[in-house]
Every structure is written in C-alpha cells, then in structure tokens.
Design a protein around this motif. Sequence first.
Motif, short mmCIF file in Angstrom:
data_model
loop_
_atom_site.label_atom_id
_atom_site.label_comp_id
_atom_site.label_asym_id
_atom_site.label_seq_id
_atom_site.Cartn_x
_atom_site.Cartn_y
_atom_site.Cartn_z
N MET A 117 0.83 -1.20 0.00
CA MET A 117 0.00 0.00 0.00
C MET A 117 0.87 1.25 0.00
SD MET A 117 -3.15 0.99 2.45
CE MET A 117 -2.56 2.03 3.75
N LEU A 118 1.94 1.15 0.80
CA LEU A 118 2.81 2.32 0.89
C LEU A 118 3.41 2.68 -0.45
CD1 LEU A 118 4.82 2.13 4.21
CD2 LEU A 118 3.27 3.92 3.40
N LYS A 119 3.72 1.64 -1.22
CA LYS A 119 4.33 1.86 -2.53
C LYS A 119 3.37 2.62 -3.42
CE LYS A 119 8.05 -0.78 -4.03
NZ LYS A 119 8.60 -2.13 -4.03
N ILE A 120 2.11 2.18 -3.39
CA ILE A 120 1.10 2.82 -4.24
C ILE A 120 0.84 4.24 -3.76
CG2 ILE A 120 -1.29 2.70 -4.99
CD1 ILE A 120 -0.87 -0.39 -4.76
N LEU A 121 0.77 4.35 -2.44
CA LEU A 121 0.60 5.69 -1.86
C LEU A 121 1.71 6.60 -2.36
CD1 LEU A 121 -0.10 6.30 1.90
CD2 LEU A 121 1.22 7.89 0.56
N LYS A 122 2.93 6.06 -2.28
CA LYS A 122 4.08 6.85 -2.69
C LYS A 122 3.99 7.21 -4.16
CE LYS A 122 8.67 5.73 -2.22
NZ LYS A 122 9.69 4.82 -1.67
N TYR A 123 3.60 6.22 -4.93
CA TYR A 123 3.50 6.47 -6.36
C TYR A 123 2.46 7.56 -6.66
CZ TYR A 123 2.38 6.21 -11.18
OH TYR A 123 2.14 6.58 -12.46
N SER A 124 1.25 7.38 -6.06
CA SER A 124 0.18 8.37 -6.29
C SER A 124 0.61 9.75 -5.83
CB SER A 124 -1.08 8.00 -5.51
OG SER A 124 -1.62 6.83 -6.00
N TYR A 131 3.67 10.97 -5.44
CA TYR A 131 4.67 11.61 -6.31
C TYR A 131 4.07 12.01 -7.63
CZ TYR A 131 8.42 10.67 -3.07
OH TYR A 131 9.22 10.67 -1.96
N ASP A 132 3.19 11.16 -8.11
CA ASP A 132 2.52 11.46 -9.37
C ASP A 132 1.80 12.81 -9.26
OD1 ASP A 132 1.45 11.17 -11.88
OD2 ASP A 132 -0.36 10.19 -11.10
N LEU A 133 1.06 12.98 -8.14
CA LEU A 133 0.31 14.22 -7.96
C LEU A 133 1.23 15.40 -7.70
CD1 LEU A 133 -2.69 12.92 -5.96
CD2 LEU A 133 -2.82 14.38 -7.96
N MET A 134 2.30 15.09 -6.94
CA MET A 134 3.23 16.18 -6.61
C MET A 134 3.88 16.73 -7.88
SD MET A 134 3.81 17.25 -3.56
CE MET A 134 2.13 17.46 -3.18
N GLN A 186 -4.18 5.10 -3.36
CA GLN A 186 -4.53 6.25 -4.20
C GLN A 186 -5.25 7.32 -3.38
OE1 GLN A 186 -6.83 4.91 -7.47
NE2 GLN A 186 -5.03 4.22 -8.63
N TYR A 187 -6.21 6.85 -2.59
CA TYR A 187 -7.01 7.79 -1.79
C TYR A 187 -6.11 8.63 -0.87
CZ TYR A 187 -9.83 9.34 2.13
OH TYR A 187 -10.38 10.09 3.12
N LEU A 188 -5.25 7.92 -0.15
CA LEU A 188 -4.37 8.65 0.77
C LEU A 188 -3.42 9.55 0.01
CD1 LEU A 188 -3.60 5.96 3.47
CD2 LEU A 188 -5.08 7.95 3.66
N GLY A 189 -2.96 9.07 -1.14
CA GLY A 189 -2.06 9.89 -1.96
C GLY A 189 -2.69 11.22 -2.31
N ILE A 190 -3.92 11.19 -2.80
CA ILE A 190 -4.58 12.46 -3.17
C ILE A 190 -4.80 13.31 -1.94
CG2 ILE A 190 -6.57 13.50 -4.31
CD1 ILE A 190 -7.18 10.80 -5.49
N SER A 191 -5.38 12.71 -0.90
CA SER A 191 -5.74 13.51 0.27
C SER A 191 -4.51 14.15 0.88
CB SER A 191 -6.41 12.63 1.33
OG SER A 191 -7.44 11.91 0.75
N ILE A 192 -3.44 13.37 0.98
CA ILE A 192 -2.25 13.92 1.64
C ILE A 192 -1.63 15.01 0.79
CG2 ILE A 192 0.09 13.38 2.42
CD1 ILE A 192 -1.00 10.66 3.28
N SER A 193 -1.60 14.81 -0.53
CA SER A 193 -0.97 15.85 -1.34
C SER A 193 -1.79 17.14 -1.32
CB SER A 193 -0.74 15.37 -2.77
OG SER A 193 -1.96 15.30 -3.45
#
Lengths: 412, 260
Positions: free
Chosen positions: B1-8, B10-13, B90-97
């Motif tokens: 999950m962390l990997k995907i979070l990281k990917y999402s 960075y992608d958003l960043m 993905q969800y956490l990736g968007i929310s955190i960014s």
Amino acid sequence: MHTKILLFFLFITFTISAKQIEVCSNCTIKTIKEAIEIAEDGDEIYLKKGIYKENNIIINKSISLIGEEGAVIDGEDAGGIIIFEADNFTIRNLKIINVGMSYTIDYAAIKVIKATNFTIEDCILENVFFGLLIEKSKKGIIRNNSISGTRKSEASSGNGIHIWDGSEMEVYNNELYGLRDGIYFEFVKKSVVFENTSRENIRYGLHFMFSNNNIYHHNIFRNNGAGVAVMFSKFITMHNNIFELNWGSASYGLLLKEIYDAEIYDNLFQENTIGINGEGCTRINYTNNTFLRNGWAIKIAGACYTNIFVNNDFMHNSLDLSYNTKIHDNKFDNNYWSEYTGYDLDNDGIGDVPYRPVKLFSYVVNQTPEALVLLRSLFVDIINFSEKVSPVFTPDNLMDSNPLMKKNNDSI
Amino acid sequence: MLKILKYSFYDLMRSRWSYVYFIFYLILGFVLLFLNNDVNKAVITLMNIIIVLTPLIGTIFGVMYYYNSREFTELLLAQPINRKKIFMGQYLGISISLTLSLVLGLGIPFLLYGLLKSAAIFNFSLLLIVGAFLNFIFVALSYNIALSTENKIKGFGYAILMWLFLAVIYDGIFLISLVIFNDYPLDKFSLIATMLNPIDLSRILILLKLDISALLGYTGAVFRKFFGTGFGMLVSMSILIFWVIIPVFRINQKLKKKDF
C-alpha cells in the motif's frame, strides 16, 4: 449679593475658628465618633494611621474628614459606615473597607443625605455593598476614588456611585469595578461624568435613569456584564467614551431606551456583542463614532425616529445593522462601511453606489434568532447578494447614499 | 500500500495542478496578510475561503484522479496486489498531497508574518486541521461517487451536485426549516443539523472560536455549552473522523463487489 456676603462670613468663620482634631489609637481622642461629638462646623478631623473598627458613623456637622496615609475604617461587614447629613463637607484620602450587605437596607461606605457643596476625593473603598450613596444632594464633586466590590450576584451587590435625586454633580477620574452598576444616576440633572474607568461590573458600567441634561465623556467602560445603559432620559451628551469587550449573550456597548435629543459623538465601540442597542430613541445624532469588530454594530428596535448617523466608521462587524421594522425614518449618510463593495469613478472619496447596511440575513436573524448559526455560510452570502441587488424584505429606502471610501478616524 | 501511496503521491506532486493549488494558497495567504496585516482578521477571511473551496477542490480532484488513472489502476489490478491496498493508496495519496498544498501554501506566509508570536496561532491551527479534514472527507466522498458511476460525465455531475448540496442547498433547507418551525424550540434541531454536515460543522467550530459565540444569544447558550467545552470539541472532532471513516469504509465495501 446676599449670598456673597454670607459666603464671605462663612469663610471668615471657617478660617478663624476651624480647628483640627486628631484621632489615633494613642491620642486623647481614640474613635471617630468621639471626635465628631466634640467637633463644630468647619473643623477638620484628621485620622492618623491605623485601623478604626467603626460603623454607622452619623455626621451632621459641616466638617472635613481627612485621613493620613494608612488610615483605614473597617466596617466589619456590619452595615453602613459613614452617613453625612450636612452641607459643605469634605472627605479625603480615606480607605474604607467591608460594608455590610442587606437585602432590605442600602448600606453604603459613604452615604450622603440632603447635602450641598461637598467633595469626596482620593478615597479607596473596598469590598463595599454600595460605595457612595448620595441622596437629594447637589453640587458635589466626586473625584479620584477607587471603589470596588467582590459580590457575585446582582441581587446581593450594590452600586459604586449611586446618586438619587441630585443635580450639578461632577464625577471624574474614579475607578469602579466588581460592583453591580459602576455609576448609577437616577433623577440627576446637569451633571458631568468624565475620565472614569468602569469595568468588570456585574450589570452596567454606567446606568442613567430619568436623568436629563447630563454629559459623560472620556470614560472607559470595559467588560461589564451588560455594558452601559441610558434609559428614559433627555438631552444627554456622550462623547469620546470607549465601550469595549462587553461580550456576552445579553450584552451591549450602549443601550439606549426611551432617549430623546441626545448627542453621541467620537466614541469607540469595540468588540461588543451589540455596539448600540436602541429602543424608542428619537432625535439622536450619531457622529464620528467608530464601530470596530462588534457582533452587531447597531441594533434598532421599534419606535426610533430621526436618528441621524453621519461620518461614522463601521469596521469588520459581523452584522452592521439590524432593523426590525419596515418603517424607516432614520438617516444614514457619509459613513464608512468596511463591507462596502462599490466604486468611486469620479474619485471624490464618496462611493457612486449607495450602500445598504441591512442585509437580508440580519432581517432573517431578527425573525428567527436561531438562524444565526448559518452566519458566514455560502448560502447566506448568496441570499444577501440577491437581496442587495433587488431589495424585497429590507426597507428599500434604508441606505447610505454617500458612503465614504476611506474611514474617518485613522486612530485605529 | 505504501508503494502505491508513494506512487500516487509523487505522481500528484509532479502534476501541474498540485502546484497551481499550492501557489494559489500561497498567494492568497500573502495577499491577505499584506492587505490587512492582522493575522486574526485574515483567519476569518481564510475561513470563508477554506470551507467553500477545500471541499470543492477535494471533490473535483478525487473524481478527476480516479477517472484519469483508470487505465493504470486496471493494470495494477491485474497484478497480485490486494484491491483494497491499491485504492487506499490512491485515496491517501490524493488527500495527503492536497492537504500538504493547503498547509504549506497557507502556513508559509503566515509563519513569515509572525504567526508564532500572535495569539491567533490556535485559531489558525484549528483552521488547518479543519481544512485537512475537509480534504479527506470530500476526496473519500468523490471516490465513492466515481466508483459507483462508470460514466465520466455523470460522475462529475454527481460529484459537483454533492458539493453543491452540502455547501449551499443544505444550508438553504436548514434556514427554511428554521423559519418555518419558528414557533418550536429549535436549538437542539440546529445543533444536530449542524453536526450532520461536515461543512457546517467546520464552519461552526471555527466561528465559535472567532466571532459568533456571544452573538448567538440564548439560542447560542446551547451551542456554546456544547462546542465550547472539551467534550463538544471531542464530539465534533469524532464526527469529522466519522465523516472520513464511513465513506472510506463504503469504498472498501464497494470494491469487494465491483467488477472492473
């Protein structure tokens, strides 16, 4: 002419026969009551340093009661302390503490009855029920005193300076706190109140009832239970006062009720729940006042006619004006409104579009007070905007046709 | 999950929109402080913006990201990775960014203008916390909508409608019911109605710290008693947390059954 001669003779007799009576624990005269027994008109009683545990001291001679630094009269919560029933007297530099509380009798640190020409100055009154209670008197000067109480409820507390039926009083440079009303005037005429600080009182900082032709200015009223109330009075002038932090569910900076022909100018209303609350006020001129960060700057209830608001600054109030009738006979002109969004194409300092201080939301809140929980919601902004464009609910002639682009007072 | 979070993440960043969003808040913060120089007043203005804009941006970003990364998601789904992990990442990736853009964008100008020395620091941090919550809530809600709607246009429509409902229409209905039922005691009702809408709840939380606490008069006594205490704060924070947990939970439920 007669009075002049009389005064002259009085002066002569005063200067010739006046003697000083010293009171202290190892003098020949040990109590204030004894001193009063032997005193004659015009004498001076000098209290030397020490604590005098006396109360109910009745004085009916025209004398001066003066304290040395450290002279304290302790009433031991037993009742009233000094009662003056004479003309031409002076009280200076006394510290009076612990006045008794009663639900039926108005005990006071200093009670003055039917006196003319008196001065009460430089006194410190602590833990009082009533501080100064002045009845049926005139031409008194009350200055440089500090009066404080420690009571908790309205019923068990008294007023700091309470004048009932008086005229030509001067009350200045006093500090009043922890009382019911800081200053209370009832049936008082032609008096001035200035440079006082009245704070943290349970009810009002200043309270006028049935008192006409008075002036109060340069006072500070801070953090009182309900603010300042001026009721049932005519020809009152209020200027250069500061009303601040009167913040609570039933508080206001200034409450005007049944007031006629008043002048209110150069005052600062800052962070009060309601800056000015007017009910039944007629012919009042509000000029050059500053309303800063109040809940409501002005709340006008029924029966207010010919109130004229000119050159005031309304800045960052949650609601500028609340109005509960559609009939409108008051005038707003040349005020500065921080929420004004118009423009000034000809650059003359006056906005080209009129400003409407009553928003639809404040109208709704008047009808349904609960609706206030929606303050600053997007929906409210939308309805306010639509009402601004085409007024339906708010009085359509209630507007400031010449809103200023810049504020009048730069001090804030 | 962390990997995907990281990917999402960075992608958003790397994406332009994150920068635009960040720079928008940065400029907003500077302009506000430049214009009135009073941190306290700036907080009030900011609140107006945050409670409207954060949900809107959260909603749009959520829906947009879901539809845009659909193909990549399908690719991931073909791998032996737990579905839940992909979507939560993905969800956490968007929310955190988004939260990061908000916090940094506003934090930097306020710090530069001496927030730490001002008394408004508590109000300001509350504002940021509430903003962060709104991000998490609205991204989750929009993910729900996107998962349930195959059609992009429809999905967008529903998401915007959801935002419109919570930000505007809800208050309209609330106000009308207050006016209609004027004769009844309404304080409990308005308390509950406020609790049920995250935008209203955030608004009241901030407002009570700022200006209306005393204006509310006798009605407000109930509000002040409730929100003013530690208990009320706790309850409102937990309700905000519920507003995050429930949509997230529903995403997971939906995922179990969904056929990609």
